[in-house]
Design an enzyme around this catalytic site. Sequence first.
Site, short mmCIF file in Angstrom:
data_model
loop_
_atom_site.label_atom_id
_atom_site.label_comp_id
_atom_site.label_asym_id
_atom_site.label_seq_id
_atom_site.Cartn_x
_atom_site.Cartn_y
_atom_site.Cartn_z
N GLU A 70 0.82 -1.21 0.00
CA GLU A 70 0.00 0.00 0.00
C GLU A 70 0.86 1.26 0.00
O GLU A 70 0.58 2.22 -0.72
CB GLU A 70 -0.93 0.02 1.22
CG GLU A 70 -1.94 -1.12 1.25
CD GLU A 70 -1.44 -2.32 2.06
OE1 GLU A 70 -2.28 -2.98 2.71
OE2 GLU A 70 -0.23 -2.61 2.02
N CYS A 90 -0.86 0.47 7.48
CA CYS A 90 -1.24 0.75 6.09
C CYS A 90 -2.67 1.29 6.01
O CYS A 90 -2.99 2.07 5.11
CB CYS A 90 -1.10 -0.52 5.25
SG CYS A 90 0.61 -0.99 4.96
#
Length: 365
Positions: A54, A86
């Site tokens: 991510e 994330c």
Amino acid sequence: MTHTDTRYMALALSLGRGGEGNCWPNPAVGCVVVREGRIVGRGWTKPGGRPHAETEALAQAGALAQGATAYVTLEPCSHQGNTAPCAQALIDAGVSRAVAAIGDSDPRVSGQGFEMLRRAGISVKTGVLAEEAARDHAGFFFKTEQGRPLVTLKMASSFDGRIATGTGQSKWITGPEARRAVHAMRARHDAVMVGGGTARADDPSLTVRDLGVAHQPVRVVISRHLDLPLISQLARSARDVPLWLCHGQGADMERKQAWEGLGARLLPCASRGIQLDAHDILQQLGKAGLTRVFCEGGSALAASLLAFDLVDELIGFTAGLGIGAEGLPSIGALGLGSLEAANRFDLIEVGPIAADVMHRWQRAS
């Protein structure tokens, strides 16, 4: 499930697979950021497990992540580890929608990543290509839930199931194309594992060769007494390519010191009778961070793993020649008294590899 979501998730899964064998102890995650029908960011878990997928995809997208959809193959992490969560990174980037293939079974995350996103007003959709994602992340789930890595047992044998002649000759039963395929499989696993007998008989290097691969899997050798030759390919390369030796509690101290001096990592394991306990071997490998192990035998190690139902996938390469009963069988004695006692596997792939046949099986569902 829309066709668009499926298409972008398939790409994210493909990206994630690029990290297999190179990002343990973390999962090999893929992420795609899409805004107004255009891909603005792609990422996958980098070597050693970070940066996460991510983070990579959002960095590539930059300001274009605002109002975009993020496609992630595993629930975004929600806990503070060596990197920030994330899920928070997605929130801070301003994405409006998150599509995930599957949830994370790690108790530090399980459901909490999705909840963080929802609390921030981000629309969350889950279950897109979940079966594919479950296969891709199976090793990480095994380590999280069972404390051990996923085990793939590979065997290259003659038509009659022999891996060497009666005199011990084994090079080469299968052809160069099959051996090249094996090297590609090694590269997608965290570690390659063999028994001490194979290490002594074959003097293998257990490395990935001729594929232009930058990283090498860990080499794991199972040797209760550490009675391995100190002049061998494994010994000479122990400082250059990771070498882990699983041994018994009573291994000779001088041999332990010699191997440590050569650069090997020693993992003491419990014994079961005259052999090392296969369960404990895998538990120790799981504690060390491994998620996917590619076992290449020999016959005694293969039998031990099968006997204790520790094989998750079988890959066979069968050559068109017969060696006969005096040859070494690919699997050692299992002591089965009935067919019902044998573990069954489901065939999932079969096909020719030049002059040989490759067949792949997974644990029966």
